[in-house]
Design a protein around this motif. Structure first.
Motif, PDB file in Angstrom:
ATOM      1  N   GLY A   1      22.559  43.972  58.757  1.00  0.00           N
ATOM      2  CA  GLY A   1      22.435  43.561  57.320  1.00  0.00           C
ATOM      3  C   GLY A   1      23.481  42.584  57.116  1.00  0.00           C
ATOM      4  O   GLY A   1      23.204  41.500  56.283  1.00  0.00           O
ATOM      5  N   ILE A   2      24.600  42.702  57.418  1.00  0.00           N
ATOM      6  CA  ILE A   2      25.920  42.019  56.868  1.00  0.00           C
ATOM      7  C   ILE A   2      25.822  40.775  57.745  1.00  0.00           C
ATOM      8  O   ILE A   2      26.043  39.635  57.159  1.00  0.00           O
TER       9      ILE A   2
ATOM     10  N   LEU B   1      22.977  39.151  58.990  1.00  0.00           N
ATOM     11  CA  LEU B   1      22.125  38.716  58.520  1.00  0.00           C
ATOM     12  C   LEU B   1      22.282  37.842  57.145  1.00  0.00           C
ATOM     13  O   LEU B   1      22.020  36.692  56.785  1.00  0.00           O
ATOM     14  N   LEU B   2      23.155  38.494  56.293  1.00  0.00           N
ATOM     15  CA  LEU B   2      23.628  38.054  55.079  1.00  0.00           C
ATOM     16  C   LEU B   2      24.432  36.893  55.302  1.00  0.00           C
ATOM     17  O   LEU B   2      24.233  35.877  54.557  1.00  0.00           O
ATOM     18  N   MET B   3      25.186  37.101  56.285  1.00  0.00           N
ATOM     19  CA  MET B   3      26.229  36.009  56.511  1.00  0.00           C
ATOM     20  C   MET B   3      25.542  34.758  57.048  1.00  0.00           C
ATOM     21  O   MET B   3      25.872  33.740  56.807  1.00  0.00           O
TER      22      MET B   3
ATOM     23  N   PHE C   1      22.368  34.098  56.551  1.00  0.00           N
ATOM     24  CA  PHE C   1      21.929  33.393  55.092  1.00  0.00           C
ATOM     25  C   PHE C   1      22.942  32.458  54.276  1.00  0.00           C
ATOM     26  O   PHE C   1      22.417  31.379  53.753  1.00  0.00           O
ATOM     27  N   VAL C   2      24.068  32.886  54.073  1.00  0.00           N
ATOM     28  CA  VAL C   2      25.108  32.163  53.128  1.00  0.00           C
ATOM     29  C   VAL C   2      25.554  30.903  53.922  1.00  0.00           C
ATOM     30  O   VAL C   2      25.681  30.024  53.483  1.00  0.00           O
TER      31      VAL C   2
ATOM     32  N   TYR D   1      22.687  28.552  53.686  1.00  0.00           N
ATOM     33  CA  TYR D   1      22.812  27.950  52.265  1.00  0.00           C
ATOM     34  C   TYR D   1      23.956  26.865  51.963  1.00  0.00           C
ATOM     35  O   TYR D   1      23.560  25.756  51.547  1.00  0.00           O
TER      36      TYR D   1
ATOM     37  N   ALA E   1      18.288  28.356  53.986  1.00  0.00           N
ATOM     38  CA  ALA E   1      18.959  29.353  54.567  1.00  0.00           C
ATOM     39  C   ALA E   1      18.136  30.441  55.058  1.00  0.00           C
ATOM     40  O   ALA E   1      18.617  31.018  56.001  1.00  0.00           O
TER      41      ALA E   1
ATOM     42  N   MET F   1      18.577  31.767  58.887  1.00  0.00           N
ATOM     43  CA  MET F   1      18.596  33.240  59.262  1.00  0.00           C
ATOM     44  C   MET F   1      17.603  33.435  60.219  1.00  0.00           C
ATOM     45  O   MET F   1      18.027  34.042  61.346  1.00  0.00           O
TER      46      MET F   1
END
Length: 224
Positions: A180-181, A183-185, A187-188, A191, A205, A209
């Motif tokens: 999850g971390i 994928l979030l990174m 995404f960021v 972005y 973003a 991902m």
């Protein structure tokens, strides 16, 4: 009359990593470590094996960080060597039309088509009036510092992904949090890249991902 080109300042500025380069290095490292965490979820449930794979992921990104940093320096040296050679050819060329063609070959096509011959001639004349860059500018301290940045960006981006395995006892939950971390990174990172390129931020973003996950799946399918 314009001042002659300050080659040392130009070289110093070329060693600074652009925002897109910095984010791309981080995303590259993320995709590398996601390949390992994907293998964890597919290939093993043993806690010892999971931790061994995460150590392998850190070691892989350590190695790739070094490779990426060295390749960055090698590319800079080759690009600057080519640039010095092109400048020498322009300065030694007597025919203005031939000097113009040499310079046109060095300008990206997108900008080349926007420049008329007089603008290119003005630039060739300025190059002829300037001193030939020294070979000492092939590699500078600023370049080495930029390569260290690349190494740190590729390596350190794996630490947030590995952290859950160091602080949690349930390896399964740690794995899900780790992914999850990552994928979030991704995404960021997508972005911020969208903001740099002027694209739609949220859509870009999400797309970035998804592309990252697809590249990881492709790498795993090919045995990477």
């Amino acid at each position: 009359m314009k001042k002659p080109a300050d080659w040392s300042q130009i070289v110093k500025e070329s060693a600074v990593l652009a925002p897109v380069d910095r984010i791309s290095e981080v995303l590259f490292g993320l995709i590398m470590v996601l390949t390992f965490t994907g293998a964890i979820s597919v290939g093993t449930d043993a806690k010892e094996d999971i931790r061994e794979l995460l150590w392998a992921a850190l070691g892989c990104n350590l190695a790739w960080g070094l490779v990426d940093a060295i390749m960055f320096l090698m590319s800079l040296i080759l690009e600057r060597g080519h640039a010095i050679h092109a400048i020498q050819k322009i300065k030694s060329e007597k025919e203005q039309s031939l000097a113009r063609e040499i310079l046109k070959g060095e300008i990206p096509p997108f900008f080349n088509n926007l420049m008329d011959p007089s603008a290119i001639d003005a630039l060739t004349n300025r190059i002829k009036q300037s001193q030939t860059p020294s070979s000492n500018l092939l590699l500078t301290w600023a370049d080495i510092m930029a390569s260290i940045q690349i190494f740190l960006l590729v390596f350190l981006c794996t630490l947030p992904i590995a952290l859950p395995f160091g602080i949690m006892t349930d390896a399964g939950i740690a794995l899900r949090i780790s992914n999850g971390i990552a994928l979030l990174m991704l995404f960021v990172g997508g972005y911020f890249l969208a903001g740099y390129a002027g694209f739609r931020k949220f859509l870009t973003a999400i797309s970035y991902m998804a592309i990252g996950v697809l590249l990881v799946a492709l790498t795993m399918a090919l045995g990477g």
